[in-house]
Design a protein around this motif. Structure first.
Motif, short mmCIF file in Angstrom:
data_model
loop_
_atom_site.label_atom_id
_atom_site.label_comp_id
_atom_site.label_asym_id
_atom_site.label_seq_id
_atom_site.Cartn_x
_atom_site.Cartn_y
_atom_site.Cartn_z
N GLU A 49 -9.58 -25.55 1.56
CA GLU A 49 -8.98 -24.82 0.93
C GLU A 49 -7.54 -25.76 1.06
O GLU A 49 -6.89 -26.12 1.72
CB GLU A 49 -8.46 -23.35 1.86
N ARG A 50 -7.06 -25.86 -0.25
CA ARG A 50 -5.46 -26.35 -0.20
C ARG A 50 -4.42 -25.41 -0.99
O ARG A 50 -4.66 -25.12 -2.44
CB ARG A 50 -5.91 -28.06 -0.71
N ASN A 51 -3.01 -25.63 0.27
CA ASN A 51 -1.96 -24.94 -1.02
C ASN A 51 -1.97 -23.69 -1.24
O ASN A 51 -2.14 -23.59 -2.89
CB ASN A 51 -1.55 -26.02 -2.22
N ASP A 52 -3.07 -22.50 -1.10
CA ASP A 52 -3.93 -21.63 -1.04
C ASP A 52 -4.39 -21.35 -2.50
O ASP A 52 -5.23 -20.99 -3.24
CB ASP A 52 -2.63 -20.42 -2.31
N LYS A 53 -5.17 -22.98 -3.29
CA LYS A 53 -6.69 -22.89 -3.92
C LYS A 53 -7.50 -23.90 -3.31
O LYS A 53 -7.22 -24.08 -2.57
CB LYS A 53 -5.92 -24.70 -4.85
N GLY B 163 -4.55 -31.46 6.28
CA GLY B 163 -4.24 -30.52 6.13
C GLY B 163 -5.25 -29.45 5.52
O GLY B 163 -5.05 -28.28 5.29
N ASP B 164 -6.20 -29.76 4.57
CA ASP B 164 -7.36 -29.23 4.08
C ASP B 164 -8.32 -28.71 4.96
O ASP B 164 -8.65 -29.08 5.71
CB ASP B 164 -8.13 -30.33 3.03
N LYS B 165 -8.73 -27.34 4.10
CA LYS B 165 -9.39 -26.16 5.76
C LYS B 165 -10.45 -26.16 4.93
O LYS B 165 -10.77 -25.88 3.29
CB LYS B 165 -8.24 -25.43 4.99
N ILE B 166 -11.22 -26.66 5.59
CA ILE B 166 -13.12 -26.92 5.59
C ILE B 166 -13.63 -25.30 4.86
O ILE B 166 -13.36 -25.15 6.45
CB ILE B 166 -13.99 -27.90 5.87
N ILE B 167 -13.64 -24.92 4.49
CA ILE B 167 -14.76 -23.37 4.20
C ILE B 167 -16.32 -23.33 4.37
O ILE B 167 -16.43 -22.96 4.89
CB ILE B 167 -14.54 -22.64 2.82
N ASN B 168 -17.07 -23.98 3.09
CA ASN B 168 -18.43 -24.53 3.66
C ASN B 168 -18.72 -25.43 3.17
O ASN B 168 -18.08 -26.30 1.77
CB ASN B 168 -18.69 -23.53 2.75
#
Length: 420
Positions: A254-258, A220-225
Motif C-alpha cells: 500500500e503506497r499513498n492509498d494505492k 513508507g510502503d506498507k506490506i499487505i501480503n
C-alpha cells in the motif's frame, strides 16, 4: 586517540561491572572482600575504602575480587612466634604485628603458645618465660601487620566457604549476570538514541543495489501480503523473505492509498547457523519510546546470546576452527574498527562483547565462574564441600591451560592483523 579512549572505556566498563557484581553480592552475604581489582599485574593505582582496597593494575586483561577464604589465609601464628599486640579500648586485640622487628612502642610483646583467628578468636601466650599464660580476645576487625602491610583477619563467618550454597552461588553468578544486564542497558540506550524497531510491516529504509530497490519498493510502503499470505507484523514479513532465497515472490503493498504488486526475488546469504536465507535489503521503521527501547534491549540481548552460544557450539563440534577465535589483540582491533564506524556501531559492539564475556565466564571450565559454580553444585549433591586444596589445584591447572589457549589465540591474532 578516539579509538584508544573507546577501547579503554569499553574494556574498563565490561570488567568493572562484571567484578562489581561479584563485589556487591559477596558483601551482601557478609564475605570480607580484600581487593577489587581492574587488570592484573603490578598496581598503578590503589585506594582503600572500608574493608576493601580498590586497585587498577597494569595489564588490562580482566579483573578480580579477592574474597576471604577463596585462597588460604596468609597468617599462621605457631607456638614460639614472637609477636606484638595492640589492644582497643575494650581490651581486645585490634592489631597483630608479626614482623621480627616490631616498631610499635605501645605493643604488648608476647610469645605465642596457641592461636585461633578463625573460630574462637583468641591468642594465648607468655610475656616472659616466667610469666603466666595470658589469653587475649581478638576483635573481629583485627588487622595483622606483615612486611609493613596491614591485612584484616577473616573470622570463619566472614569467609567465602562459611556462607550458604545459595549465597556463594549468587556471589559467583552475579559477575556474568552483570554483563548481561550491562548489555541490556546499552542496547536500551541505543534504542532511545537511534530508535527502536516498530513491529509493523512498513518499510523504514531501502538499501541501494538490493533486491527491494531494484523492484521499486520504497520507504513508507506498507506490506499487505506476500504471495497471497497476509502479513501483519515485521516478524512475519522477514520470516517469509528468509524462507524464499532466490525465489520470486509477489509483494502486495500500500503506497499513498494505492495498492501495488511488486515481484521481488530475495538474494541469498548465510545466517549465523550457516544456513541460506533470503534478504531483500530493507530496514524497519523506528520509534522513540521508553517501552520500545526496553523491549529492543531485551530482545536484542537474547538474539546476541543465541548467536554466541551457537558459535561456541560450532567450535565444540569442530564446525569452526580455533583459528576463528580472537583474543585481546583481535578484540582490540575490532573495537578500533567499531569506534571508527561511529557511536551506533560501537554501542552494539560493546553490548555484544559484554554478552560474550558473560557467556564465556559461565562455561564449566576451571578458573572461570562457571567452573566455580560446578564445584558449588557438586557440593550441594554430595552434602559436603570438596577439599579446598584439591579445588584450588584444579582451578590452577585450568588457569594455566586458559593462559596457554590465550597465547595461541593471541599469536593467531598477531598473524591475522599484523603479519598478513
Amino acid at each position: 586517540m578516539n579509538s584508544i579512549i573507546a577501547i579503554i572505556v569499553i574494556f574498563g566498563a565490561l570488567v568493572f561491572f562484571h567484578e562489581l557484581g561479584h563485589l556487591l553480592l559477596a558483601k551482601r552475604a557478609g564475605i570480607l572482600c580484600r581487593e577489587f581489582a581492574i587488570g592484573f599485574g603490578p598496581k598503578i593505582f590503589s585506594m582503600k575504602k572500608g574493608e576493601t582496597v580498590y586497585t587498577i593494575r597494569l595489564l588490562p586483561l580482566g579483573g578480580f575480587v579477592r574474597m576471604a577464604g577463596e585462597d588460604p589465609e596468609n597468617i599462621d601464628l605457631k607456638p614460639g612466634h614472637r609477636i606484638g599486640l595492640l589492644l582497643n579500648p575494650d581490651n581486645k586485640v585490634k592489631k597483630i604485628v608479626v614482623n621480627r622487628k616490631i616498631n610499635y612502642p605501645d605493643a604488648k610483646i608476647i610469645t605465642v603458645e596457641a592461636a585461633d583467628l578463625e573460630h574462637k578468636l583468641v591468642i594465648k601466650g607468655y610475656e616472659s618465660e616466667e610469666g603466666p599464660l595470658e589469653v587475649y580476645d581478638v576483635s573481629k576487625k583485627c588487622h595483622y601487620v606483615m612486611d609493613g602491610q596491614e591485612y584484616q583477619i577473616a573470622p570463619y563467618d566472614r569467609q567465602f566457604g562459611s556462607k550458604s550454597l545459595w549465597d556463594r552461588f549468587l556471589a559467583i553468578f552475579a559477575g556474568p549476570f552483570m554483563n548481561f544486564l550491562l548489555a541490556f542497558v546499552i542496547l536500551a540506550a541505543f534504542g532511545l538514541m537511534y530508535g527502536s524497531p516498530v513491529n509493523q510491516a512498513i518499510i523504514g529504509g531501502v538499501a541501494e543495489n538490493g533486491a527491494a530497490a531494484e523492484a521499486g519498493l520504497q520507504t513508507g510502503d506498507k506490506i499487505i501480503n506476500i504471495d497471497g499470505q497476509s502479513i501483519n507484523s515485521w516478524d512475519e514479513f522477514t520470516e517469509v523473505i528468509q524462507q524464499h532465497p532466490s525465489q520470486e515472490i509477489t509483494f502486495t503493498v500500500e503506497r499513498n492509498d494505492k495498492t501495488l504488486e511488486l515481484p521481488i526475488t530475495p538474494q541469498e546469504r548465510p545466517n549465523y547457523k550457516g544456513e541460506t536465507e533470503g534478504v531483500i535489503g530493507v530496514g524497519y521503521q523506528t520509534e522513540f519510546s521508553i517501552l520500545g527501547s526496553i523491549k529492543y534491549g531485551f530482545d536484542t540481548t537474547i538474539e546476541y546470546t543465541k548467536l554466541i552460544v551457537f558459535g561456541l557450539g560450532q567450535l565444540v563440534t569442530g564446525a569452526i576452527s580455533i583459528d576463528n577465535l580472537s583474543g585481546p589483540v583481535g578484540i582490540y582491533s575490532y573495537t578500533d574498527q567499531a569506534a571508527k564506524e561511529g557511536l551506533a556501531v560501537l554501542l552494539r559492539w560493546g553490548a555484544l562483547l559484554s554478552i560474550n564475556l558473560g557467556i564465556i565466564n559461565l562455561l564449566p571450565l576451571p578458573a572461570l565462574d562457571g567452573g566455580r559454580l560446578i564445584f558449588i553444585a557438586i557440593e550441594g549433591l554430595r552434602g559436603k564441600p570438596i577439599d579446598p586444596q584439591k579445588e584450588s589445584l584444579v582451578h590452577f591447572i585450568g588457569f594455566a591451560f586458559l593462559m596457554l589457549l590465550m597465547l595461541v589465540v593471541t599469536w593467531n591474532d598477531i598473524q591475522k592483523f599484523f603479519l598478513n
